[in-house]
Design a protein around this motif. Sequence first.
Motif, PDB file in Angstrom:
ATOM      1  N   LEU A 129     -38.585   5.231  45.598  1.00 15.10           N
ATOM      2  CA  LEU A 129     -39.025   6.584  45.286  1.00 15.10           C
ATOM      3  C   LEU A 129     -38.419   7.075  43.976  1.00 15.10           C
ATOM      4  CD1 LEU A 129     -39.099   6.395  48.585  1.00 15.10           C
ATOM      5  CD2 LEU A 129     -39.368   8.861  48.431  1.00 15.10           C
ATOM      6  N   LYS A 130     -39.118   7.965  43.342  1.00 17.59           N
ATOM      7  CA  LYS A 130     -38.601   8.741  42.223  1.00 17.59           C
ATOM      8  C   LYS A 130     -38.622  10.211  42.640  1.00 17.59           C
ATOM      9  CE  LYS A 130     -40.513   5.717  38.556  1.00 17.59           C
ATOM     10  NZ  LYS A 130     -39.532   5.527  37.481  1.00 17.59           N
ATOM     11  N   PRO A 131     -37.726  11.030  42.094  1.00 17.21           N
ATOM     12  CA  PRO A 131     -37.795  12.459  42.408  1.00 17.21           C
ATOM     13  C   PRO A 131     -39.070  13.075  41.853  1.00 17.21           C
ATOM     14  CG  PRO A 131     -36.180  12.045  40.682  1.00 17.21           C
ATOM     15  CD  PRO A 131     -36.610  10.708  41.185  1.00 17.21           C
ATOM     16  N   ALA A 132     -39.570  14.100  42.537  1.00 19.36           N
ATOM     17  CA  ALA A 132     -40.823  14.730  42.113  1.00 19.36           C
ATOM     18  C   ALA A 132     -40.741  15.240  40.682  1.00 19.36           C
ATOM     19  CB  ALA A 132     -41.188  15.869  43.062  1.00 19.36           C
ATOM     20  N   ASP A 133     -39.571  15.733  40.280  1.00 22.38           N
ATOM     21  CA  ASP A 133     -39.468  16.289  38.928  1.00 22.38           C
ATOM     22  C   ASP A 133     -39.247  15.220  37.857  1.00 22.38           C
ATOM     23  OD1 ASP A 133     -36.835  15.663  39.457  1.00 22.38           O
ATOM     24  OD2 ASP A 133     -36.058  17.685  39.143  1.00 22.38           O
ATOM     25  N   ALA A 134     -39.391  13.923  38.248  1.00 21.11           N
ATOM     26  CA  ALA A 134     -39.415  12.861  37.242  1.00 21.11           C
ATOM     27  C   ALA A 134     -40.767  12.774  36.549  1.00 21.11           C
ATOM     28  CB  ALA A 134     -39.078  11.515  37.880  1.00 21.11           C
ATOM     29  N   VAL A 135     -41.783  13.478  37.071  1.00 18.82           N
ATOM     30  CA  VAL A 135     -43.098  13.420  36.429  1.00 18.82           C
ATOM     31  C   VAL A 135     -43.028  14.007  35.020  1.00 18.82           C
ATOM     32  CG1 VAL A 135     -44.531  13.421  38.508  1.00 18.82           C
ATOM     33  CG2 VAL A 135     -43.854  15.595  37.471  1.00 18.82           C
ATOM     34  N   LEU A 136     -43.744  13.364  34.117  1.00 22.93           N
ATOM     35  CA  LEU A 136     -43.931  13.868  32.762  1.00 22.93           C
ATOM     36  C   LEU A 136     -45.438  13.965  32.544  1.00 22.93           C
ATOM     37  CD1 LEU A 136     -42.963  14.673  29.948  1.00 22.93           C
ATOM     38  CD2 LEU A 136     -42.801  12.236  29.385  1.00 22.93           C
ATOM     39  N   PHE A 188     -34.746   8.426  36.927  1.00 23.67           N
ATOM     40  CA  PHE A 188     -34.164   9.364  35.975  1.00 23.67           C
ATOM     41  C   PHE A 188     -35.215  10.360  35.476  1.00 23.67           C
ATOM     42  CE2 PHE A 188     -35.419   5.388  34.062  1.00 23.67           C
ATOM     43  CZ  PHE A 188     -36.166   5.754  32.958  1.00 23.67           C
ATOM     44  N   GLU A 189     -34.762  11.349  34.690  1.00 25.47           N
ATOM     45  CA  GLU A 189     -35.670  12.362  34.173  1.00 25.47           C
ATOM     46  C   GLU A 189     -36.771  11.733  33.304  1.00 25.47           C
ATOM     47  OE1 GLU A 189     -32.391  12.435  33.919  1.00 25.47           O
ATOM     48  OE2 GLU A 189     -31.645  14.363  34.716  1.00 25.47           O
ATOM     49  N   HIS A 190     -37.997  12.229  33.465  1.00 24.40           N
ATOM     50  CA  HIS A 190     -39.162  11.811  32.665  1.00 24.40           C
ATOM     51  C   HIS A 190     -39.537  10.348  32.897  1.00 24.40           C
ATOM     52  CE1 HIS A 190     -38.114  15.541  30.706  1.00 24.40           C
ATOM     53  NE2 HIS A 190     -37.015  15.023  30.196  1.00 24.40           N
ATOM     54  N   SER A 191     -39.109   9.766  34.012  1.00 23.00           N
ATOM     55  CA  SER A 191     -39.367   8.335  34.247  1.00 23.00           C
ATOM     56  C   SER A 191     -40.735   8.063  34.843  1.00 23.00           C
ATOM     57  CB  SER A 191     -38.290   7.745  35.168  1.00 23.00           C
ATOM     58  OG  SER A 191     -38.311   8.375  36.444  1.00 23.00           O
ATOM     59  N   ALA A 192     -41.532   9.124  35.095  1.00 20.99           N
ATOM     60  CA  ALA A 192     -42.867   8.942  35.685  1.00 20.99           C
ATOM     61  C   ALA A 192     -43.928   9.689  34.878  1.00 20.99           C
ATOM     62  CB  ALA A 192     -42.867   9.407  37.136  1.00 20.99           C
ATOM     63  N   GLY A 210     -50.516   6.105  35.063  1.00 20.19           N
ATOM     64  CA  GLY A 210     -49.100   6.474  35.034  1.00 20.19           C
ATOM     65  C   GLY A 210     -48.242   5.368  34.472  1.00 20.19           C
ATOM     66  N   LEU A 211     -47.010   5.714  34.133  1.00 24.85           N
ATOM     67  CA  LEU A 211     -46.017   4.749  33.675  1.00 24.85           C
ATOM     68  C   LEU A 211     -44.781   4.856  34.555  1.00 24.85           C
ATOM     69  CD1 LEU A 211     -46.046   5.216  29.777  1.00 24.85           C
ATOM     70  CD2 LEU A 211     -47.340   3.566  31.130  1.00 24.85           C
ATOM     71  N   ASP A 212     -44.310   3.717  35.009  1.00 25.42           N
ATOM     72  CA  ASP A 212     -43.024   3.637  35.703  1.00 25.42           C
ATOM     73  C   ASP A 212     -42.009   3.170  34.667  1.00 25.42           C
ATOM     74  OD1 ASP A 212     -40.797   3.021  37.215  1.00 25.42           O
ATOM     75  OD2 ASP A 212     -41.699   1.262  38.171  1.00 25.42           O
ATOM     76  N   MET A 213     -41.360   4.129  33.993  1.00 26.58           N
ATOM     77  CA  MET A 213     -40.372   3.778  32.980  1.00 26.58           C
ATOM     78  C   MET A 213     -39.090   3.333  33.690  1.00 26.58           C
ATOM     79  SD  MET A 213     -42.189   4.205  30.325  1.00 26.58           S
ATOM     80  CE  MET A 213     -40.919   3.751  29.123  1.00 26.58           C
ATOM     81  N   THR A 214     -38.476   2.291  33.131  1.00 25.01           N
ATOM     82  CA  THR A 214     -37.377   1.623  33.822  1.00 25.01           C
ATOM     83  C   THR A 214     -36.231   1.333  32.864  1.00 25.01           C
ATOM     84  OG1 THR A 214     -38.965   0.558  35.315  1.00 25.01           O
ATOM     85  CG2 THR A 214     -36.773  -0.408  35.192  1.00 25.01           C
ATOM     86  N   LEU A 273     -44.242  13.699  24.706  1.00 21.33           N
ATOM     87  CA  LEU A 273     -42.977  13.289  24.109  1.00 21.33           C
ATOM     88  C   LEU A 273     -42.064  12.776  25.207  1.00 21.33           C
ATOM     89  CD1 LEU A 273     -42.398  16.222  21.593  1.00 21.33           C
ATOM     90  CD2 LEU A 273     -43.418  13.969  21.168  1.00 21.33           C
ATOM     91  N   LEU A 274     -41.659  11.529  25.087  1.00 23.56           N
ATOM     92  CA  LEU A 274     -40.823  10.865  26.086  1.00 23.56           C
ATOM     93  C   LEU A 274     -39.410  10.714  25.530  1.00 23.56           C
ATOM     94  CD1 LEU A 274     -40.435   9.287  28.747  1.00 23.56           C
ATOM     95  CD2 LEU A 274     -41.227   7.243  27.536  1.00 23.56           C
ATOM     96  N   PRO A 275     -38.460  11.532  25.983  1.00 24.01           N
ATOM     97  CA  PRO A 275     -37.083  11.386  25.500  1.00 24.01           C
ATOM     98  C   PRO A 275     -36.501  10.033  25.906  1.00 24.01           C
ATOM     99  CG  PRO A 275     -37.400  13.501  26.625  1.00 24.01           C
ATOM    100  CD  PRO A 275     -38.598  12.649  26.936  1.00 24.01           C
ATOM    101  N   TYR A 276     -35.855   9.361  24.961  1.00 23.40           N
ATOM    102  CA  TYR A 276     -35.202   8.096  25.305  1.00 23.40           C
ATOM    103  C   TYR A 276     -34.013   8.423  26.194  1.00 23.40           C
ATOM    104  CZ  TYR A 276     -33.875   3.213  24.796  1.00 23.40           C
ATOM    105  OH  TYR A 276     -33.598   1.890  25.048  1.00 23.40           O
ATOM    106  N   PRO A 277     -33.931   7.820  27.386  1.00 24.07           N
ATOM    107  CA  PRO A 277     -32.893   8.221  28.345  1.00 24.07           C
ATOM    108  C   PRO A 277     -31.505   7.717  27.965  1.00 24.07           C
ATOM    109  CG  PRO A 277     -34.178   6.405  29.219  1.00 24.07           C
ATOM    110  CD  PRO A 277     -34.848   6.813  27.943  1.00 24.07           C
TER     111      PRO A 277
END
Length: 231
Positions: free
Chosen positions: A53-60, A136-140, A111-115, A69-73
């Motif tokens: 699972l990812k947290p709901a607020d990981a959606v971008l 993590f943040e913005h990972s979805a 969608g993208l599953d950023m990892t 804009l995808l911030p580099y984590p």
Amino acid sequence: MSFVFVPPPVPSVPVHGSAQRFAVHRIYCVGRNYEDHAKEMGFTGREPPFFFLKPADAVLPVDAGQTGLLPYPSLTANLHHEVELVVAIGQGGRDIPAAQALQHVYGYAVGLDMTRRDLQNDMKKQGRPWCIGKGFEHSAPIGPITPATQADGVAKAAIWLQVNGQDRQRSSTNKLIWNIAETIEHLSHAWELQPGDLIYTGTPEGVGAVVSGDLIEAGIDGLEGLRLRVQ
């Protein structure tokens, strides 16, 4: 009802052709659901499905025609892209049979599953949970949701991702090991699905790293595309 602090806004995704938005409840992800991707990760490609699972607020969420804009984590030097067909659940349920599963689908999106691959791999080596690599943040990142009634061919559609105009991933959704209906059936045995759930159904082969400044463009035939600039 009063709260100790002001609750954050409900995470949501735009809907194609509508002013309404899709409120996100949970984000489920299917691991290694394309055979060739499973093999490139060191597996046979025929393992039973597993989920994280990812947290709901990981959606971008990214609107149609826009460049998100995808911030580099933080903490990573190996951020990977994974393009996926996303299933949006509109009707919840438990123990849903595959034969009825598509009745529970509201729509579909790219969608993208950023990892953070280096962190994920470190946790795997230690036998520890790898949430830090996935949740993590913005990972979805996700594009607009197309209602199911407008996405008849999504189960056998081309799926692709380019970085700076060069192909990285290109396959078809008909190569999913566990198809959409089977995935919903498996998931609903473990969790009671709810309206607002998003299911990231897995990525094909060709995953790889991106760096700041890269332009990611992803698509699935019949759905709104997704375009992101890594910051």
